[in-house]
Design a protein around this motif. Structure first.
Motif, short mmCIF file in Angstrom:
data_model
loop_
_atom_site.label_atom_id
_atom_site.label_comp_id
_atom_site.label_asym_id
_atom_site.label_seq_id
_atom_site.Cartn_x
_atom_site.Cartn_y
_atom_site.Cartn_z
N MET A 1 1.06 -1.07 -0.04
CA MET A 1 -0.07 -0.12 0.01
C MET A 1 0.88 1.33 0.03
O MET A 1 1.84 1.37 0.64
N GLN B 1 -6.81 11.45 0.80
CA GLN B 1 -7.55 10.91 -0.21
C GLN B 1 -8.38 12.18 -1.09
O GLN B 1 -8.15 11.91 -2.46
N GLN C 1 -5.26 2.62 -6.77
CA GLN C 1 -6.11 3.19 -5.64
C GLN C 1 -6.63 4.39 -5.55
O GLN C 1 -7.91 4.52 -5.46
N TRP D 1 -10.53 5.71 -5.38
CA TRP D 1 -11.33 6.79 -4.58
C TRP D 1 -12.01 7.78 -5.46
O TRP D 1 -13.06 8.08 -5.34
N ASP E 1 -10.12 1.93 2.58
CA ASP E 1 -8.46 2.28 2.69
C ASP E 1 -8.46 3.15 4.13
O ASP E 1 -7.32 3.07 4.69
N TYR F 1 -5.46 2.01 6.90
CA TYR F 1 -4.30 3.28 7.03
C TYR F 1 -4.48 3.33 8.83
O TYR F 1 -3.51 3.35 9.58
#
Length: 192
Positions: free
Chosen positions: A1, A105, A126, A130, A156, A160
């Motif tokens: 990631m 994000q 990724q 989003w 996500d 995190y």
């Protein structure tokens, strides 16, 4: 990631506030102190995630099942007053890391040039998830709890936050162990 790289890059940021998140210190801290610690942790997380300054952190009364949220419109992380008052330090760290990741994000999605062919590379998968999540409409927990829970931005952010909270707790434990060792050595050095 991708956020693992960001964590390593951000290691040099100041972390002097972390001992305030040790559970014994947290339990006895005032709401004002907890609010200040929360703001410091949010600033730390945002810097580590590469988000420019400008996100405000506030504490407000929220519904009892809502720990916090990020409002992109107002560029504001809102934390639940009741979580700060009676929640654990770990729950607060997790909430802040989760909401800070939402800020990152939104920043990434807003600042990538999606017309650039390079953004079709696997590296951007990724961020594309989003983007699609935002384009298809963010689903709140009040609308549909399962769709909320499993949408990419939430999956996500939870991942995190869990990893980051564990890392932060490890740093806090190291500091506490160093303090205990130092106190022990100081007691040994005192004349009888």
């Amino acid at each position: 990631m991708h956020w693992r790289l960001l964590i390593r890059v951000g290691e040099s940021h100041e972390k002097k506030f972390l001992p305030g998140f040790a559970e014994d210190a947290w339990e006895t801290a005032s709401l004002d102190s907890k609010t200040e610690l929360a703001k410091q942790l949010a600033a730390y997380e945002l810097a580590m995630l590469g988000v420019p300054d400008g996100t405000e952190v506030t504490v407000q009364p929220l519904d009892e099942d809502r720990l916090g949220y990020y409002s992109a419109a107002s560029r504001q992380i809102v934390l639940s007053r009741s979580v700060l008052e009676s929640g654990s330090a770990q729950e607060t760290m997790d909430t802040i890391a989760h909401e800070a990741f939402h800020v990152q994000q939104a920043y990434v999605v807003e600042n990538i040039d999606w017309d650039d062919a390079a953004t079709q590379a696997a590296y951007y998968d990724q961020a594309r998830r989003w983007l699609r999540n935002y384009q298809n409409g963010y689903v709140s927990g009040e609308e549909d709890i399962l769709r909320y829970y499993f949408q990419p931005v939430e999956v996500d952010a939870r991942a995190y936050a869990a990893e980051e909270t564990e890392r932060l707790q490890g740093l806090i434990d190291k500091v506490n162990n160093a303090i205990i060792s130092l106190n022990y050595l100081m007691n040994l050095a005192r004349p009888s």
